[in-house]
Design a protein around this motif. Structure first.
Motif, PDB file in Angstrom:
ATOM      1  N   ARG A  11       3.509   3.661   9.813  1.00  0.00           N
ATOM      2  CA  ARG A  11       3.185   3.235   8.440  1.00  0.00           C
ATOM      3  C   ARG A  11       2.308   1.996   8.455  1.00  0.00           C
ATOM      4  O   ARG A  11       1.322   1.909   7.708  1.00  0.00           O
ATOM      5  N   GLU A  62       9.542   1.246   3.518  1.00  0.00           N
ATOM      6  CA  GLU A  62       8.601   0.645   2.576  1.00  0.00           C
ATOM      7  C   GLU A  62       8.936  -0.820   2.313  1.00  0.00           C
ATOM      8  O   GLU A  62       8.039  -1.653   2.168  1.00  0.00           O
ATOM      9  N   THR A  63      10.231  -1.122   2.270  1.00  0.00           N
ATOM     10  CA  THR A  63      10.644  -2.515   2.052  1.00  0.00           C
ATOM     11  C   THR A  63      10.206  -3.398   3.210  1.00  0.00           C
ATOM     12  O   THR A  63       9.741  -4.529   3.005  1.00  0.00           O
ATOM     13  N   GLU A  66       6.041  -3.517   3.285  1.00  0.00           N
ATOM     14  CA  GLU A  66       5.290  -4.101   2.180  1.00  0.00           C
ATOM     15  C   GLU A  66       4.777  -5.520   2.444  1.00  0.00           C
ATOM     16  O   GLU A  66       3.600  -5.809   2.156  1.00  0.00           O
TER      17      GLU A  66
END
Length: 219
Positions: A11, A62-63, A66
């Protein structure tokens, strides 16, 4: 052993974060998980359960991703300006290689051409036409694969570099030992055979880039 942070690595890399920064960030997360796991084990929780609980406390992918993605200071040049890395840089680099090779040939023939110059001159023209563009193309492929970049920019950059090598030609005219000759850089009509040969040899990284691009589009 399964790397629980592998999805987070992909990611971050696909978002343009520098590989070194990603490795450092994941190393810090692993250390944090180890510390939390050790604390939970001291409370009487089994090792597997403690590790699962420690991972859950970190939050979702995602946390965790970010903060790194939102801060452009953590991004690589391939992420921030892919057009400069994959298009401009290889063309400029190829031009510099041609210029250096030409200067070396001129230096070797001043004031007169040595007996071995015919072979060296031919080898230099072949290096500029085939080896140099392939090295640059493979470097682009390596950077793209390392960064999990989309295939478009590196594919275009590799193709332009190969075309440039077919258009820019070092011309060496060797008359004979201890005699004069001519060394020039000229723009020529692209050789279809040369372009086809270079693309064929570069096929392996091109296919890898295509596969990564398909994977990225499915994520």
């Amino acid at each position: 052993m399964r790397d629980v942070f592998a999805p987070l690595r992909d990611r971050l890399l696909r978002a343009g974060v520098r590989p070194k920064t990603v490795n450092r960030y994941l190393s810090e997360l692993r250390d944090h998980v180890d510390d939390l796991t050790a604390e939970l084990e001291e409370e009487g929780i089994s090792e597997n359960a403690a590790r699962e609980r420690a991972l859950s406390r970190l939050g979702s992918i995602e946390t965790l991703a970010e903060p790194m993605i939102s801060d452009r200071r953590f991004h690589s040049w391939t992420g921030k300006t892919p057009w400069a890395v994959f298009l401009i840089a290889p063309i400029v680099s190829y031009g510099a290689i041609v210029a250096l090779l030409t200067c070396a040939l001129i230096f070797a023939t001043s004031p007169i051409a040595p007996a071995w110059f015919g072979t060296v001159g031919w080898g230099t023209t072949q290096f500029a036409a085939y080896v140099a563009p392939l090295i640059l193309a493979w470097m682009l492929a390596f950077m793209a694969l390392r960064q999990r970049s989309r295939a478009m920019w590196p594919l275009v950059g590799m193709s332009l570099t190969i075309v440039a090598a077919a258009v820019i030609e070092i011309q060496v005219k060797f008359i004979g030992p201890q005699q004069g000759g001519e060394i020039a850089v000229a723009l020529t009509t692209p050789s279809v055979a040369q372009i086809a040969a270079l693309l064929l040899v570069a096929a392996a990284p091109l296919l890898l880039l295509g596969r990564h691009d398909q994977t990225a589009s499915q994520v």
